[in-house]
Design an enzyme around this catalytic site. Structure first.
Site: not given
Length: 525
Positions: A233, A235, A240, A445
Site C-alpha cells: 500500500h 506510495k 536522485d 492518513k
C-alpha cells in the site's frame, strides 16, 4: 456444443459435491484456524462465524481474505533484507547525532523514547537535515512531481499502490521515457492488486522504452488475484536520492478530483528534501529487491556514497535547496505557507507490514496518543482500530484531551465505512469529537499531537493497515511543520459536519443494523 454441455455437467457435479460436503469443508478450515494459525481471538471467532453461518461463500471468502499463504515462509527473504537497513551510516553516528540535537530541541526531548523505539525496533534512523513541503491537492502534487521528475539526473524510483491507465499516468510516462533517453535510470513498482487494470501492453511499452517495471504480488492467470491480503500500500517516489515523496495520493484521475463519483479528493502528501529521502530510498529498495529480484544495495551510489550524493554541510544544503526552488523560495505548486525554511526538521521514516515482527506504525500511534496532553487530530478514510488503539483514544478523550476524528462522508468500501461509523460512535460516547468531511472524499492518513509531532503517510487507522498491508509513514518531530498540518485540519472543519452525541443516538434502525453487521466483520476488513 457437446463440449459446453459436458463442461456444464462437470460444474453441476462439482457444485453438488461441495454442497454435500460443506460441513466437512467447514470443519477442516475451522480446525486449521483454531490450531494451526496464530491469530487474534476476535479474528478466530469472526472467521468461524463466517465459515459456519455463511455456507460455501464463507469458505470462498476465507480463501480470498483469510489464509496467510504461509507468510512466515513467503517473507523470510524479505525480513532478512530488512535487517540490512540503513547502510549509509553507522548506528553509533546516528545515536551521537541524536543526543546532540536532543539537548536543544524540546520536541525531541519530550518524544525521545519514541525516537529510540523506532531506532531499536525497526532501524528507523532519525534524520534532522530535512526540508518539508505539504500537499493537500492532487493537481498541485502531480504538477510538482512532474516538475521534479524533469530535473532528475541519475535515477527515478517510483512506487504506488494504485497506478491506473488514465490521464495522470499518461502525463508522467513521456517524462519517464525522455529521462531514460538522457541516461537516467527509471524504475516503476506497482502492486499487483492496485495495478490490476493496467494493460500489459502499457507495461511492455515502458520496458521497451528502457523503464524497469516490477509488480508486487502480480495477479494469477490474467487479472485473477488470489492474494487479497498482504498488498503493498506504499506510495514512494525518490529522485536522485535527495528528494522523496510519501503520502496518500495514488496515480489515477480521482486523485486529481476528475472522478464525479468522488468529487474533490482531499489527501495529504509530503515532499521531503534531505536525509530522510535516503530512508525512503532504502524502503523502496527493499520492496524492489523482493519484487524484481534485483539487489539495489549493490549500487552504493543510490545511498549517498558517491561524492555528489552527499550533503557536505548545512550551508551548502541550504544553498542547494534555494537553487532548486523558485525565486520566492517555494515551488510554484506548494500550498501557501506550507514550506519550512529551516532545514533542521527531525523525521523518521517508519514502515510496517506482514513481514515485520512488530506493528511499528500502530505502536507509534499508540505512543503518541499516550503522550498527548492537549489535543489529538486524526484524519483517516477508514477508522477500524484494534482494542489497544481504541482504548488509548477513549482514555485520552475521557482525560480531557481534545480528541478529534475526521472521516469521509461517502464510502468507497461500504463495509469499512459502516464499521468506521460504529467505532466513531464509541469515540463520541467517550468524549471525543467526530467530523464528516463533505467537500468530496477525504483520503488523508495521519495524526498530529499537541502541535509538536505528526505522523502522516500511507497507513489508515485500521487493522488492515496495522497488520496486513505494507505501509510507510513519516514521523515529523517539528512544531512548525506539525502546526501547518494542524492548520490544514482546522481549515477542513469549514467543510465538515460534526456528529454530536445526540445526532449519533438518533441514527436510524437501518444504520444501527449496518453498523453492527460490519463491526462483526471488522477483524476481516
Amino acid at each position: 456444443m457437446a463440449v459446453l454441455e459436458a463442461f456444464g455437467q462437470d460444474m453441476a457435479f462439482a457444485w453438488e459435491w461441495v454442497l454435500d460436503h460443506v460441513w466437512y469443508i467447514n470443519l477442516f478450515f475451522s480446525i486449521a484456524i483454531i490450531f494451526f494459525q496464530r491469530r487474534d481471538p476476535k479474528s478466530v471467532w469472526t472467521w468461524l462465524f463466517a465459515l459456519n453461518f455463511i455456507p460455501v461463500f464463507g469458505v470462498l471468502f476465507y480463501l480470498l481474505f483469510g489464509q496467510d499463504y504461509r507468510k512466515s515462509r513467503m517473507f523470510r527473504v524479505k525480513e532478512i533484507e530488512d535487517r540490512l537497513r540503513y547502510p549509509i551510516r553507522s548506528q553509533e553516528e546516528v545515536i551521537r547525532e541524536y543526543h546532540q540535537v536532543q539537548e536543544n530541541d524540546p520536541v525531541l526531548r519530550d518524544f525521545g523514547n519514541l525516537v529510540l523505539y523506532n531506532l531499536e525496533n525497526s532501524g528507523s534512523v532519525l534524520t534532522i537535515r530535512n526540508e518539508l513541503e505539504i500537499f493537500t491537492d492532487g493537481e498541485k502534487k502531480f504538477a510538482d512531481l512532474r516538475l521534479e521528475l524533469r530535473k532528475a539526473r541519475h535515477h527515478i524510483h517510483l512506487q504506488y499502490y494504485i497506478i491506473k491507465n488514465d490521464q495522470v499516468f499518461d502525463s508522467i510516462i513521456p517524462i519517464l521515457t525522455e529521462k531514460v533517453k538522457e541516461g537516467v535510470e527509471v524504475r516503476v513498482l506497482a502492486d499487483g492488486m492496485g495495478g490490476r487494470f493496467m494493460p500489459k501492453r502499457k507495461w511492455r511499452q515502458l520496458r521497451q522504452a528502457g523503464v524497469k517495471v516490477a509488480v508486487f504480488f502480480p495477479p494469477f492467470l490474467g487479472r485473477l488475484q488470489l492474494r487479497i491480503n498482504y498488498r503493498n500500500h506504499r506510495k514512494i517516489v525518490v529522485i536522485d536520492g535527495k528528494l522523496g515523496y510519501v503520502g496518500g495520493f495514488n496515480i489515477g484521475k480521482e486523485y486529481i478530483s476528475k472522478d464525479p463519483g468522488f468529487g474533490y479528493w482531499r489527501d495529504t502528501h509530503l515532499k521531503i528534501r534531505g536525509d530522510a529521502a535516503l530512508a525512503l530510498q532504502i524502503r523502496f529498495a527493499l520492496d524492489w529487491n523482493y519484487a524484481a529480484h534485483e539487489n539495489l544495495f549493490l549500487r552504493s551510489e543510490y545511498f549517498g556514497d558517491e561524492e555528489d550524493g552527499k550533503i557536505q554541510d548545512e550551508e551548502a544544503f541550504k544553498k542547494e535547496m534555494q537553487e532548486e526552488l523558485g525565486a520566492d523560495g517555494k515551488t510554484p505548486w506548494a500550498d501557501p505557507g506550507y514550506m519550512n525554511e529551516d532545514p533542521k526538521i527531525g523525521i523518521q521514516i517508519i514502515s510496517s507490514g506482514p513481514d515485520t515482527r512488530t506493528r511499528t506504525i500502530r505502536d507509534n500511534y499508540l505512543e503518541l496518543f499516550h503522550k498527548a496532553k492537549d489535543h489529538i487530530y486524526i484524519q483517516t478514510p477508514y477508522f477500524v482500530p484494534d482494542d489497544a488503539v481504541m482504548s488509548a483514544l477513549r482514555i485520552a478523550a475521557s482525560s480531557g484531551v481534545d480528541v478529534r476524528l475526521m472521516i469521509p462522508c461517502k464510502p468507497d468500501h461500504p463495509f469499512v465505512y459502516w464499521a468506521t461509523y460504529s467505532y466513531a460512535g464509541d469515540l463520541i460516547q467517550a468524549g471525543g469529537r467526530c467530523y464528516i468531511y463533505e467537500n468530496g472524499f477525504l483520503h488523508a492518513k495521519g495524526i498530529t499531537v499537541d502541535g509538536m509531532v505528526s505522523c502522516y503517510g500511507t497507513a489508515n487507522m485500521d487493522i488492515r493497515s496495522f497488520e496486513l498491508n505494507f505501509e510507510v509513514n513519516a514521523v515529523i518531530y517539528d512544531e512548525a511543520a506539525t502546526e501547518r498540518l494542524e492548520q490544514a485540519f482546522l481549515d477542513d472543519l469549514a467543510h465538515c459536519r460534526e456528529i454530536t452525541l445526540e445526532d449519533y443516538r438518533k441514527r436510524s434502525l437501518l444504520i444501527r443494523g449496518k453498523e453492527q453487521f460490519c463491526r462483526l466483520l471488522s477483524p476481516l476488513l
